[in-house]
Design a protein around this motif. Structure first.
Motif, short mmCIF file in Angstrom:
data_model
loop_
_atom_site.label_atom_id
_atom_site.label_comp_id
_atom_site.label_asym_id
_atom_site.label_seq_id
_atom_site.Cartn_x
_atom_site.Cartn_y
_atom_site.Cartn_z
N THR A 158 0.82 -1.21 0.00
CA THR A 158 0.00 0.00 0.00
C THR A 158 0.86 1.26 0.00
O THR A 158 0.65 2.17 -0.80
N SER A 159 1.84 1.29 0.87
CA SER A 159 2.72 2.46 0.93
C SER A 159 3.44 2.65 -0.40
O SER A 159 3.56 3.77 -0.90
N GLN A 175 1.30 4.17 -3.01
CA GLN A 175 1.12 5.60 -2.82
C GLN A 175 2.30 6.40 -3.36
O GLN A 175 2.16 7.54 -3.78
#
Lengths: 359, 359
Positions: B105-106, B109
């Motif tokens: 997820t990071s 981003q």
DNA sequence: CCAGGGCATGTTTACGTAAACATTGCGAGC
DNA sequence: GCTCGCAATGTTTACGTAAACATGCCCTGG
């Protein structure tokens, strides 16, 4: 040319200083080993037609320079990335994780890497976003682990020419789908409980928008009806143990509820807790069957009878399916379809027994 | 040249037939839109200096041809893949999974994809294999989720120039490490039990070869000693619920055992089952504290008091760390070092209470 | 003893993109 | 009115690899 002084070596070093790029290229290795870059390529790819002596020299040069092939250039040349993309929701469910793991392992065996495309929030926007990011991604094909209804509107943005296999979903009419035999599993669970002598079986279902939950619930109802039993009202959870607990508190008050089929093990866990708190003994008063056979199920109180899913096989078949699509250029014309079902297995433990009336 | 007849168009189509390659290239789009490929590139990358009208034409051509940029060519040109590699053991432990999810997820981003390098069997050979495969992989940096002792001998094959961050390990002296504050968590668990009035605390440890297990066990012992208590013999498990069950059967016979700190929640689950079977009530007779705070912990029987790990933060910091390494060319010279600790949190539920002697 | 057939190796080229540089064309300022 | 300058677009080139083709050499057979 020839006006400036430097002409042979400086070319390679001039701009290189600005970008201290990671490694040596084939040309560098070739220069050090005193061969052509093509020979280096041959060694690098294990092709024949290279003397053992030359090979050793090249290998030595590779080691000295810490050469590692540039996979971007390699992919560009070969026209393939040897990478599969996997689109999935947050890895919150055990099933997805185990499937992903199996996919990664199978892919590795086939020489493919796996790139993860997580979709944080399962909204249509997010899914679309993932699919469009995918468009720029270095993948040869895609495996989607996702409820199909979220995939629907995303279809448009699925780049043409990208092969897809969907796991854990239906819609075998539009995609190639690999899935656990939800219906068979649910039927086995219900039949097991009926065979023990229970009049009917209650169902603790998963969330309404999950097709896996829908199919399990549907098979539960069908199996009961076919056996001439009356399906009790369906109790709805959301896959979580907490929701199983809340549902369990309600079920504990139903005095004629002697058997429950929970749509997954987590909810069964919560259910067990609720029944325990309300003094209804499992399996003496109430029998419980789960679905999934997570690792912990054998350690529940009591150890849980459940339907084992072969996630490893699902993952393996996904990889196999998607790779066969890649390798057959235009064998299956549009998107390819059809559903492959992976059978389940009933695992008997200590959470089921004949109903009190039978003893 | 010029001897054969065809000279302008056939070039693009001749060999193309053999390999029905996936998509249109920039050149194709450019031809259709009646512009140069450079203009297409500018539109594709959102660069200025293109008329709105031209932009629309190019976009239309892109849509018509289903153009998607070839990321291999792009990566080759740019010198970066915008991809992070994650090396991990089979995703059997919840902690690894949650960390992986947070990493994915990071990374997303930050515009990075995540490629998975699963290591099926945690043997030295396998790890070495993963690391050498990694050498050919299209990644800019690597995050390792792994016990460090398996990493040791693999260091040699770690390609130079590839930045690494290690999660869930020690060896902050050689690598940049991000980890949960194992010591703080274990201390909190023990102190909580002592504060309730227990004379001492037993420890159900993880496998010997796990550094996380080692550190938790060490902190348990140290905390007891500092409080002037006598550490009972350590009981060893292997992280699995089943091993917790077996250990629990033994612990149930220790009449002076009133408090157990289990090194993870799964083992605590097995422990609870064993204690229940032997008629020792939790928390009335025995208090239990777990570690991890898995989702199901709140639904155990009884709901488990445990140490919450912030895996999401660990994952986030891994990505942050590895990206900062990439972006600072040679800021941190050798491999970079140092350990970042992510704090834990004691989650109070119903599995702990004062010892029987206090009531 | 020399031609021919491999075999080891070298040379050329193309993959698709984007940076760097080159070229238009048009409007503003003198 | 002409030039300067900038904005829009085109052309060239290089990224690192590997397929396709080219070369040179040695060994064998007639």
């Amino acid at each position: 040319m020839g006006t400036a002084d430097g002409d042979s070596t400086p070319v390679g070093t001039r701009k290189r200083a600005a970008r201290p790029r990671q490694g040596a290229s084939m040309a560098d290795v070739a220069r050090l080993a005193g061969v052509s870059s093509q020979t280096v390529s041959r060694v690098s790819n294990g092709f024949p037609g290279v003397t053992e002596e030359t090979r050793q020299q090249v290998m030595a040069a590779m080691r000295e320079l810490g050469y590692r092939p540039n996979s971007a250039a390699r992919a560009l040349k070969r026209g393939e990335f040897r990478t599969l993309g996997v689109i999935t929701f947050s890895l919150s469910t055990m099933g997805n994780i185990r499937t992903l793991e199996a996919i990664a392992t199978s892919a590795a065996q086939q020489g493919y890497a796996v790139t993860l495309l997580p979709v944080a929030v399962p909204t249509q926007d997010e899914v679309n976003g993932a699919f469009s990011r995918l468009g720029e991604l270095a993948v040869d094909a895609v495996i989607v682990i996702m409820e199909i209804h979220l995939l629907d509107a995303a279809t448009v943005s699925l780049p043409p020419g990208v092969q897809v296999v969907v796991a854990d979903s239906d819609a075998g009419d539009r995609y190639t789908v690999v899935d656990t035999d939800q219906v068979g599993g649910a039927r086995d669970a219900v039949r097991h409980l009926l065979a023990l002598g229970h009049d009917t079986v209650w169902h603790l279902a998963g969330p309404e928008d999950s097709f896996a939950a829908q199919r399990r619930a549907h098979a539960w109802r069908t199996t009961l009806t076919e056996a001439g039993r009356n399906p009790p009202p369906l109790v709805r959870g959301d896959w979580s143990a907490e929701s199983g607990y809340r549902a369990g508190l309600r079920l504990a008050d139903e005095q004629d509820c002697t058997a429950v089929f929970a749509a997954n093990d987590q909810m069964a866990l919560g259910l067990l807790r609720a029944l325990h708190e309300r003094g209804r003994k499992v399996p003496d008063d109430v029998s419980v069957v789960g679905f999934d056979d997570i690792a912990e199920a054998a350690s529940f109180l009591p150890p849980l009878t459940t339907i084992h899913q072969d996630f490893a096989e699902v993952g393996r078949l996904c990889v196999e399916g998607v790779l066969s699509k890649i390798r057959r250029p235009e064998h299956d014309a549009p998107t390819g379809q059809g559903t492959t079902l992976v059978p389940t297995r009933l695992v008997l433990r200590d959470s089921t027994a004949p109903p009190p009336s039978h003893r």
